[in-house]
Write a protein that holds these residues in place. Structure first.
Motif, mmCIF file in Angstrom:
data_model
loop_
_atom_site.group_PDB
_atom_site.id
_atom_site.type_symbol
_atom_site.label_atom_id
_atom_site.label_comp_id
_atom_site.label_asym_id
_atom_site.label_seq_id
_atom_site.Cartn_x
_atom_site.Cartn_y
_atom_site.Cartn_z
ATOM 1 N N ASP A 1 0.866 -1.027 -0.085
ATOM 2 C CA ASP A 1 0.072 0.109 0.045
ATOM 3 C C ASP A 1 0.875 1.216 0.145
ATOM 4 N N VAL A 2 2.121 1.181 -0.431
ATOM 5 C CA VAL A 2 3.127 2.406 -0.432
ATOM 6 C C VAL A 2 2.402 3.005 -1.523
ATOM 7 N N VAL A 3 1.664 2.625 -2.570
ATOM 8 C CA VAL A 3 1.584 3.296 -3.771
ATOM 9 C C VAL A 3 0.443 4.275 -3.305
ATOM 10 N N GLY A 4 0.525 5.399 -3.786
ATOM 11 C CA GLY A 4 -0.525 6.177 -3.015
ATOM 12 C C GLY A 4 -0.221 7.070 -2.014
ATOM 13 N N ARG A 5 0.818 6.596 -1.175
ATOM 14 C CA ARG A 5 1.475 7.621 -0.090
ATOM 15 C C ARG A 5 1.744 8.919 -0.413
ATOM 16 N N GLY A 6 2.179 9.493 0.617
ATOM 17 C CA GLY A 6 2.581 10.969 0.157
ATOM 18 C C GLY A 6 3.758 11.263 0.489
ATOM 19 N N LEU A 7 4.657 12.132 0.126
ATOM 20 C CA LEU A 7 5.880 12.696 0.624
ATOM 21 C C LEU A 7 6.172 13.989 0.494
ATOM 22 N N THR A 8 6.858 14.758 1.446
ATOM 23 C CA THR A 8 6.973 16.176 1.285
ATOM 24 C C THR A 8 8.529 16.418 0.960
ATOM 25 N N LEU A 9 8.935 16.858 -0.221
ATOM 26 C CA LEU A 9 10.204 17.378 -0.735
ATOM 27 C C LEU A 9 10.475 18.728 -0.499
ATOM 28 N N ASN A 10 11.157 19.452 0.138
ATOM 29 C CA ASN A 10 11.310 20.760 0.190
ATOM 30 C C ASN A 10 10.327 21.541 0.096
ATOM 31 N N GLY A 11 9.084 21.099 0.881
ATOM 32 C CA GLY A 11 7.923 22.006 1.160
ATOM 33 C C GLY A 11 6.798 21.533 -0.209
ATOM 34 N N SER A 12 7.181 20.591 -1.288
ATOM 35 C CA SER A 12 6.318 20.293 -2.177
ATOM 36 C C SER A 12 5.795 18.785 -1.758
ATOM 37 N N HIS A 13 4.538 18.645 -1.996
ATOM 38 C CA HIS A 13 3.920 17.148 -1.707
ATOM 39 C C HIS A 13 3.941 16.709 -3.082
ATOM 40 N N PHE A 14 4.289 15.123 -2.728
ATOM 41 C CA PHE A 14 4.393 14.200 -3.863
ATOM 42 C C PHE A 14 3.619 13.105 -3.472
ATOM 43 N N MET A 15 3.235 12.321 -4.447
ATOM 44 C CA MET A 15 2.487 11.062 -4.258
ATOM 45 C C MET A 15 3.125 10.031 -4.855
ATOM 46 N N ILE A 16 3.351 8.670 -4.035
ATOM 47 C CA ILE A 16 4.315 7.603 -4.705
ATOM 48 C C ILE A 16 3.337 6.902 -5.560
ATOM 49 N N VAL A 17 4.038 6.767 -6.689
ATOM 50 C CA VAL A 17 3.127 5.961 -7.647
ATOM 51 C C VAL A 17 3.812 4.631 -7.872
ATOM 52 N N GLY A 18 5.281 4.329 -7.494
ATOM 53 C CA GLY A 18 5.775 3.088 -7.760
ATOM 54 C C GLY A 18 7.068 2.867 -7.319
ATOM 55 N N VAL A 19 7.585 1.778 -7.321
ATOM 56 C CA VAL A 19 8.890 1.263 -6.822
ATOM 57 C C VAL A 19 9.536 0.764 -7.725
ATOM 58 N N ALA A 20 10.937 1.312 -7.980
ATOM 59 C CA ALA A 20 11.857 0.929 -8.822
ATOM 60 C C ALA A 20 12.378 -0.453 -8.629
#
Lengths: 900, 105
Positions: free
Chosen positions: A236-255
């Motif tokens: 369920d990591v896909v769909g979780r969120g990250l904040t990088l330098n104040g911007s919010h991103f959504m994890i869409v996949g794993v390398a």
């Protein structure tokens, strides 16, 4: 196959049948002879003579059996194990010295493999190339702007070309989960994963639809490693969120597993689309010309920041056409015809990147090869030692070998057997060394790179190549140290040896071989001792180099207001509060901010134009810049030589001012006063309106190893540049003040992260980490070689004395004084040492060429250093040779002669 | 006389083509077939026998000898017989070629 395997284990029965078969032959012959009238035992004897050697025939039959080699090998192995078991001292010394030799080689090879050889874990890495413009300066020759990338992508089509940023160290906050951690983040174009042939382990990768501008594509792909360690590998990591330098991103996949990015030294954990450059405030390793770096980079032709990657099947002609159009456009803006000609000469070329990008590779290659050569020498010395021990051992076993030869063992078979023993020794040593190398290669990399914040150093884990190298090495060493002793041992004067009794006395040729080995050991040892001394001298020179600033009384605090999201307008206030609170700490004399810290890789270089100075065609006036707060020079201990320091009246609205280093004044204003002169940037429309107000002394601001650069300092309050460091000058013990300074800085703003806090001397010493490591390694190798070499000399001379016991006894009995015997043996040792040194000298000069580039301020042809090494070596060796010589002089003639 | 290289296999195969023989029998038979020209020494014979057995040209079995002792007998297998034919053809060609070479003027 069954036949091969079954054979050795059904040996007993097969052997019995063979015996019966041959006996039948002999006995039938004998019976016939008896019937013909011979006496029975006479007949039997005659039959046996007629048959020939029964054991030999058996041996020949065994040799033609399927799996004969296996049976023989197993037999040899059993024999070798038994032999070593009975001589544990010998086995231990050999295994230990070879294990050190092979282990050191394997460890360095793992590092070399990781840095130079290991291909990226992508599809067909050998087909990957990076575009470059070889006529550009080194730092910018393989970076390109986003618009030119777009035009190239238009002509090559989908998946023909991909663009990548550098790996940025960014604080990453996982939604609802603990504190932010620094991670390696790379911006990639949507084509990258497909071009590299990387399919996701989960979800999707960054795809072409993520190239869409505007609105943003806040998606992120995380590494398999991060997924496992941070998210426990949950789906369920896909769909979780990250904040990088104040911007919010959504994890869409794993390398995919094992892929840690395209940069050797920058492990990458998160990939995001290139179009997100402004959102994450990515700002590093770029070259800007006629551009506004505060606006999105993807729209600007003037900002070069992308590595472009293609495969061999890319349309090279189309790419070249795009590049030529760009060059032609560039040339239009150049008035000077000669410069225009230079601009037009630029061409596109392809650099292979099968092993990935790296800035370290060039820096590491020289030292790695030098160290590799050194460990090879250590192994050679260990091999010579082992060969010597084997020769001595063969001598002890001369009688046994003679008996076996006499009983019909083939010489080839005996050689094979002796080599099996050598191989067993080398294999045990290789296994030990391999285990040891796995632990040490990681230590080596950590030692060379130092403590790394954020992304971990690259892995040196062993792969098949390292394993293959180690196995090849053990076979090679077996042949190196085992072959000569095996041949020598089996070339025996049978009768002489058997008659001479229990002791193998005939070893004239053998002792010469041993002496030859000792001489070569001395020669090789000299090389390693000299090298160790060179590197020690080099480090000493580096430690004494004049820096131009005071490293002892300055504490540096690394800050990152950009990551913390400070708007530039608030920076002056932040700087003031930082300085005030640091200066409030007891024991602090002053504090100042700066864009670049000292002795770091932070550097900003610009092309300037001096007013009233017309540069020659193609000439660039390059200066390195730093932007500094008030009292910076007095804080870090740089001396102002002329003019004035910056003060509170230098503001955004007043005239632009600069303080230049002595080197700039000498180089560009020779014979005149630089103060009051003006300069500007070479950008179109830029005016030469920066006035030089002071001259400061030269300082090695980049690295201890680097000559002081041409520097221009500007007041930080006249720009909107983010400060990277806060320098704090303290009285007394700097380290003792660190905790309080940290507290004071944290007190200014809890959300402003402190990356690191160190005493400047520690940072400077970090510059020399690799030099120190090399010094330690070469010293270790030198000492090891010295130990092994002296051990070899001691062994051979002791053996020689034991062998000549009888002769020495007779000399004593005939009235030779003890001192004469001592001199005889000692003199022989000295001769061996001397010949070794003389032979080593030419090699020392050969090696000096390899290492002279890595040394600092050391003259490799300096006779003092080489003489010092020779002296150290001969003194140690002479000391070891003293003992066998004394033993020679203390022989009791009676016991010696009785023994004989 | 020393055996020519490559002829030992042919002689052994030929020797047991009619009946099974033990080692000594084979060496006697070869001596007899070549009218005493070739004597095969045990040092050549036994390795060759064991090798050819591994190649499945010969099969061995334990049997009773003329003197009522246990002896190891060798006989031709099918592939041994084929090998004998092949070796014969090859030998004929070699012999013919050598003869022609010697007669050439």
């Amino acid at each position: 196959m069954r036949k091969y395997l079954a054979n050795p284990f059904r040996r007993a029965r097969t052997e019995q049948e063979l015996d019966e078969e041959l006996r039948f032959y002999v006995e039938t012959l004998a019976e016939e002879k008896t019937r013909a009238g011979m006496a029975p035992d006479e007949a039997f004897r005659a039959a046996r003579i007629q048959f020939g050697g029964i054991e030999q025939v058996k041996e020949q039959v065994r040799d033609v059996r399927p799996g004969a080699w296996l049976a023989a090998f197993l037999q040899d192995l059993r024999y070798a194990v038994r032999g070593l078991w009975n001589d544990p001292g010998f086995a231990l010394v050999v295994v230990l010295s070879l294990a050190i030799g092979i282990g050191a080689n394997a460890a360095l090879f793992s590092v070399l493999n990781a840095v130079l050889l290991r291909p990226l874990p992508v599809a067909h890495p050998e087909q990957l190339f990076a575009l470059s413009n070889p006529l550009s300066p080194n730092s910018v020759k393989n970076i390109f702007s986003y618009p030119i990338f777009e035009r190239m992508r238009n002509v090559t089509g989908r998946n023909g070309i991909a663009a990548l940023s550098r790996v940025a160290n960014v604080r990453v906050q996982v939604d609802g989960d603990g504190d932010p951690e620094p991670r390696g983040v790379q911006l990639v174009s949507g084509e990258f994963f497909a071009l590299a042939g990387l399919s996701p382990a989960l979800g999707r990768t960054i795809a072409p639809e993520d190239n869409r501008r505007g609105g943003g594509q806040p998606v992120a792909v995380i590494s398999h490693d991060l997924w496992q360690r941070r998210f426990g590998g949950s789906a369920d990591v896909v769909g979780r969120g990250l904040t990088l330098n104040g911007s919010h991103f959504m994890i869409v996949g794993v390398a995919p597993p094992g892929f840690t990015g395209m940069w050797l030294e920058s492990r990458t954990d998160i990939w995001i689309p290139l179009v997100m450059q402004q959102a994450v405030r990515y700002s590093q390793n770029f070259s800007a010309n006629d551009a506004d770096t505060d606006k999105p980079w993807i729209d600007q032709e003037g900002i070069r920041w992308l590595n472009l990657v293609v495969r061999t099947n890319a349309d090279a002609v189309a790419l070249d056409t795009v590049f030529r159009q760009y060059v032609a456009h560039q040339a239009e803006t150049v008035a000077n015809p000669e410069i225009r000609r230079l601009v037009l000469k630029q061409r596109l070329s392809l650099d292979p990147i099968a092993q990935g990008f790296s800035n370290l590779r060039r820096q590491f290659t020289g030292p790695l090869f030098a160290l590799m050569a050194m460990v090879a020498l250590v192994l050679l010395i260990a091999c010579a030692n082992t060969a010597n021990l084997l020769l001595a051992r063969a001598n002890r076993r001369a009688r046994e070998i003679a008996v076996r030869l006499a009983l019909g063992a083939g010489r080839g078979r005996l050689i094979r057997q002796l080599l099996t023993e050598s191989f067993l020794l080398a294999s045990i040593a290789a296994a030990t060394g391999f285990a040891f190398s796995n632990a040490t290669s990681a230590l080596l990399v950590r030692g060379a790179l130092g403590p790394v914040t954020g992304s971990a150093p690259f892995s040196t884990s062993s792969d098949l190549r390292v394993l293959g190298f180690t196995i090849a090495l053990s076979v090679l060493t077996t042949l190196l140290f085992g072959l000569v002793p095996a041949f020598r041992a089996t070339r025996i004067d049978l009768e002489g040896t058997l008659r001479a009794g229990a002791r193998g006395v005939r070893g004239g040729a053998r002792i010469n071989t041993q002496k030859l080995l000792v001489v070569s050991q001395m020669a090789l040892t000299l090389i390693l001792v000299v090298t160790a001394i060179w590197f020690s001298a080099s480090l000493r020179n580096l430690a004494q180099v004049r820096l131009g600033f005071d490293k002892e009384h300055v504490v540096t605090v690394w800050i990152d207001p950009q990551s913390a999201g400070y708007p530039t307008a608030q920076l002056p206030q932040l700087y003031r509060r930082l300085v005030d609170s640091a200066e409030a700490v007891p024991g602090v004399r002053s504090a100042a901010v700066a864009a670049c810290g000292l002795a770091t890789s932070c550097r900003d270089i610009s092309d300037i134009r001096i007013a009233g100075d017309e540069p020659r065609p193609g000439e660039q006036v390059l200066v390195q810049e730093n932007r500094i707060g008030l009292n910076y020079f007095s804080t870090v201990g740089m001396h102002l030589l002329a003019g004035r320091d910056f003060n509170g009246r230098d503001t955004v609205t007043s005239r632009g001012v600069a303080i230049v280093s002595e080197a700039v004044a000498r180089r560009y204003f020779p014979g005149s006063n630089a103060i009051g002169r003006r300069f500007g940037y070479t950008d179109k429309g830029a005016k030469a309106d920066i006035e030089i107000v002071g001259i400061v002394e030269n300082a090695r601001v980049n690295s201890v190893r680097e000559e002081p650069p041409l520097m221009a300092y500007y007041p930080i309050q006249q720009s909107t540049v983010y400060g990277g460091s806060l320098e704090v000058r303290v009285t007394g013990d700097a380290a003792a003040r660190m905790a309080e300074i940290r507290k004071a800085v944290t007190g200014v703003d809890r959300s402003l992260p402190i990356d690191r806090i160190t005493v400047l001397s520690e940072q400077v010493s970090g510059n020399l980490r690799q030099d120190r490591l090399i010094m330690w390694l070469t010293s270790t190798f030198g000492l090891l070689a010295l130990g092994l070499g002296c051990f070899g000399l001691y062994g051979v001379m002791s053996y020689s004395v034991a062998r000549r016991r009888g002769e020495l006894g007779i000399r004593l009995a005939l009235g030779a004084p003890e001192s004469q015997l001592f001199r005889m043996v000692f003199g022989e040792s000295l001769a061996l040492i001397g010949v070794g040194l003389a032979l080593g000298l030419p090699f020392v000069f050969a090696v000096s060429r390899v290492v002279s580039g890595i040394l600092y301020g050391v003259k490799v042809n300096d006779p003092v250093l080489v003489g010092l090494a020779a002296l150290a070596l001969s003194a140690t060796a002479a000391l070891t040779a003293f003992f066998p010589a004394r033993r020679a002089s203390q022989i009791s003639p009676i016991s010696a002669l009785r023994y004989e | 006389m020393e055996l020519l290289p490559g002829t030992l296999d042919l002689l052994i195969l030929k020797a047991i083509s009619l009946e099974r023989l033990h080692g000594l029998g084979i060496s006697r038979r070869i001596e007899q077939m070549t009218r005493g020209t070739f004597q095969v020494k045990p040092g050549s014979l036994f390795p060759a026998l064991h090798r050819m057995e591994n190649q499945d040209w010969l099969a061995s079995e334990w049997g009773e000898s003329e003197s009522n002792r246990r002896a190891k007998y060798y006989r031709l297998t099918k592939s041994g017989r084929r090998q004998l034919e092949a070796e014969k053809v090859r030998w004929d060609r070699v012999a013919l070629a050598i003869a022609q070479a010697l007669e050439a003027s």
